[in-house]
Motif scaffolding. Structure first.
Motif, PDB file in Angstrom:
ATOM      1  N   THR A   3       0.835  -1.027   0.057  1.00  0.00           N
ATOM      2  CA  THR A   3      -0.163  -0.062  -0.102  1.00  0.00           C
ATOM      3  C   THR A   3       1.114   1.238   0.023  1.00  0.00           C
ATOM      4  N   PHE A   4       0.431   2.263  -1.056  1.00  0.00           N
ATOM      5  CA  PHE A   4       1.160   3.527  -0.915  1.00  0.00           C
ATOM      6  C   PHE A   4       0.453   4.597  -0.360  1.00  0.00           C
ATOM      7  N   THR A   5       0.979   5.516   0.057  1.00  0.00           N
ATOM      8  CA  THR A   5       0.174   6.632   0.618  1.00  0.00           C
ATOM      9  C   THR A   5       0.886   7.991  -0.106  1.00  0.00           C
ATOM     10  N   ALA A   6       0.129   8.759  -0.556  1.00  0.00           N
ATOM     11  CA  ALA A   6       0.470  10.049  -0.855  1.00  0.00           C
ATOM     12  C   ALA A   6      -0.249  11.201  -0.242  1.00  0.00           C
ATOM     13  N   LEU A   7       0.578  12.037   0.557  1.00  0.00           N
ATOM     14  CA  LEU A   7       0.065  13.037   1.403  1.00  0.00           C
ATOM     15  C   LEU A   7       0.672  14.514   1.164  1.00  0.00           C
ATOM     16  N   THR A   8      -0.262  15.524   0.909  1.00  0.00           N
ATOM     17  CA  THR A   8       0.145  16.680   0.936  1.00  0.00           C
ATOM     18  C   THR A   8      -0.742  17.752   1.907  1.00  0.00           C
ATOM     19  N   THR A   9      -0.360  19.030   2.035  1.00  0.00           N
ATOM     20  CA  THR A   9      -1.156  20.154   2.603  1.00  0.00           C
ATOM     21  C   THR A   9      -1.391  21.236   1.805  1.00  0.00           C
ATOM     22  N   LEU A  10      -2.421  22.184   1.967  1.00  0.00           N
ATOM     23  CA  LEU A  10      -2.766  23.412   1.426  1.00  0.00           C
ATOM     24  C   LEU A  10      -3.859  24.226   2.223  1.00  0.00           C
ATOM     25  N   PRO A  11      -3.807  25.311   2.036  1.00  0.00           N
ATOM     26  CA  PRO A  11      -4.923  26.052   2.725  1.00  0.00           C
ATOM     27  C   PRO A  11      -6.147  26.263   1.870  1.00  0.00           C
ATOM     28  N   GLY A  12      -7.152  26.061   2.921  1.00  0.00           N
ATOM     29  CA  GLY A  12      -8.610  26.173   2.522  1.00  0.00           C
ATOM     30  C   GLY A  12      -9.171  25.010   2.012  1.00  0.00           C
ATOM     31  N   LYS A  13     -10.468  24.988   2.406  1.00  0.00           N
ATOM     32  CA  LYS A  13     -11.249  23.672   2.257  1.00  0.00           C
ATOM     33  C   LYS A  13     -11.689  23.557   0.819  1.00  0.00           C
ATOM     34  N   ALA A  14     -12.112  24.552  -0.064  1.00  0.00           N
ATOM     35  CA  ALA A  14     -12.422  24.407  -1.697  1.00  0.00           C
ATOM     36  C   ALA A  14     -11.261  23.779  -2.139  1.00  0.00           C
ATOM     37  N   LEU A  44      -4.723  24.911   7.397  1.00  0.00           N
ATOM     38  CA  LEU A  44      -4.374  24.069   6.483  1.00  0.00           C
ATOM     39  C   LEU A  44      -5.210  22.917   6.235  1.00  0.00           C
ATOM     40  N   TRP A  45      -5.196  22.325   5.275  1.00  0.00           N
ATOM     41  CA  TRP A  45      -6.132  20.893   4.902  1.00  0.00           C
ATOM     42  C   TRP A  45      -4.955  20.062   4.461  1.00  0.00           C
ATOM     43  N   GLU A  46      -5.366  18.673   5.083  1.00  0.00           N
ATOM     44  CA  GLU A  46      -4.411  17.524   4.633  1.00  0.00           C
ATOM     45  C   GLU A  46      -5.213  16.539   3.266  1.00  0.00           C
ATOM     46  N   VAL A  47      -4.776  16.367   2.243  1.00  0.00           N
ATOM     47  CA  VAL A  47      -5.170  15.628   1.284  1.00  0.00           C
ATOM     48  C   VAL A  47      -4.283  14.333   0.975  1.00  0.00           C
ATOM     49  N   GLY A  48      -5.009  13.290   1.169  1.00  0.00           N
ATOM     50  CA  GLY A  48      -4.010  12.133   0.990  1.00  0.00           C
ATOM     51  C   GLY A  48      -5.069  11.209   0.153  1.00  0.00           C
ATOM     52  N   ALA A  49      -4.019  10.082  -0.460  1.00  0.00           N
ATOM     53  CA  ALA A  49      -4.479   8.979  -1.521  1.00  0.00           C
ATOM     54  C   ALA A  49      -3.949   7.760  -1.297  1.00  0.00           C
ATOM     55  N   TYR A  50      -4.619   6.588  -1.266  1.00  0.00           N
ATOM     56  CA  TYR A  50      -4.019   5.361  -1.011  1.00  0.00           C
ATOM     57  C   TYR A  50      -4.018   4.646  -2.443  1.00  0.00           C
ATOM     58  N   PHE A  51      -2.918   3.970  -2.581  1.00  0.00           N
ATOM     59  CA  PHE A  51      -2.742   3.100  -3.789  1.00  0.00           C
ATOM     60  C   PHE A  51      -2.269   1.800  -3.620  1.00  0.00           C
ATOM     61  N   THR A  52      -2.639   0.679  -4.589  1.00  0.00           N
ATOM     62  CA  THR A  52      -2.014  -0.529  -4.366  1.00  0.00           C
ATOM     63  C   THR A  52      -0.909  -0.697  -5.410  1.00  0.00           C
ATOM     64  N   GLU A  53      -0.506   0.331  -6.021  1.00  0.00           N
ATOM     65  CA  GLU A  53       0.701   0.244  -6.839  1.00  0.00           C
ATOM     66  C   GLU A  53       1.390   1.577  -6.758  1.00  0.00           C
ATOM     67  N   ALA A  54       2.695   1.668  -7.177  1.00  0.00           N
ATOM     68  CA  ALA A  54       3.253   2.985  -6.985  1.00  0.00           C
ATOM     69  C   ALA A  54       2.765   3.964  -7.697  1.00  0.00           C
TER      70      ALA A  54
END
Length: 290
Positions: A3-14, A44-54
């Protein structure tokens, strides 16, 4: 399967929600995407995604640049036996007279404890977080002091562990509301697992806005383990819904947020009875004069 995770942050909900939606168009596709506000006052808001391959590194970099986000941090998670992990990490918790445990620890319930069975899979509020422990300890202190509420509301109930605790020790049928319909289903399932079906009324509601909650007012005890912003927004409603002499137990607060929430409720006439710190978290017990 890795399992791969990709995480980042940015300001604002929209912008965060827009980035979360854009992530779903990547190839390979993520198996899940989450967008969460970071509750530290940074905006700040965190945005993340999960992947089963790179994941596609170039695609992630492009999306981050397009949406004004920091570069994604990509990590590969080791394969984990989650059942064994949960049994190892989620040991039973004692909070005052309450004993919160998973079914794998059913043989460890002390004879003199008030048992609350909460499975780790059952959403949030397993009893292991400092905010839930703080609320349970506050309920225990109120009972020890001789308080006997005739009406109880659990606002933002999650697993309904707090409402169940109240129903275990007092002759009361709390009303428990949550904005998330899944949480309401989880709460009902928890009640059934504890042999308490019908002992708590679980409803989908925003704050106090539900006929079942209105029917129970005024309340002798309001429980709200949520977040700083919603707690401040609920201050006036909580003061109105509390009976004279009633208590409010509030948590979901980082220690540095407690003074601001206390001030918001003081402005509505509620007095601080106790502020308990457990780790990074504070639980407030307040009282309406009368």
């Amino acid at each position: 399967m890795p399992t791969f995770t990709a995480l980042t942050t940015l300001p604002g909900k929209a912008p965060a929600e827009a980035l979360g939606e854009a992530l779903e168009s990547l190839n390979p596709e993520p198996t899940g995407v989450g967008v969460f506000e970071i509750e530290d006052g940074s905006g700040l808001w965190e945005v993340g995604a999960y992947f089963t391959e790179a994941p596609d590194a170039a695609g992630l970099a492009l999306l981050a640049a397009m949406h004004g986000a920091k570069d994604f941090t990509v990590s590969e998670l080791p394969e984990t036996d989650w059942v064994a992990h949960v049994k190892r990490e989620l040991s039973p918790v004692t909070a005052g007279r309450f004993f919160v445990y998973g079914s794998h620890d059913a043989d460890k319930v002390p004879a003199d404890a008030v048992p609350l069975l909460i499975e780790a899979a059952m959403a949030f509020g397993t009893g292991h977080h400092g905010t839930t422990q703080g609320c349970l300890r506050a309920i225990d202190r109120l009972a020890t002091a001789g308080e006997v509420p005739a009406s109880v509301a659990d606002i933002g109930c999650g697993t309904a562990v707090l409402a169940m605790a109240a129903a275990r020790i007092w002759d009361v049928t709390p009303v428990a509301g949550d904005i998330d319909p899944v949480a309401v289903e989880v709460a009902d399932a928890n009640l059934a697992a504890n042999g308490m079906a019908g002992r708590v009324i679980c409803v989908e509601a925003t704050g106090f806005d539900h006929p079942e909650i209105a029917k129970g007012a005024p309340f002798d005890l309001v429980l709200a383990n949520i977040l700083k912003g919603p707690l401040i927004d609920l201050a006036a409603d909580t003061a109105r819904q509390l009976a004279p002499g009633g208590h409010a137990v509030l948590s979901g607060l980082l220690n540095e947020q407690a003074d601001e929430v206390t001030a918001a409720y003081a402005a509505e006439g509620l007095d601080l009875v106790q502020a308990e710190v457990i780790g990074d978290w504070t639980t407030l017990t307040l009282r309406k004069p009368g």
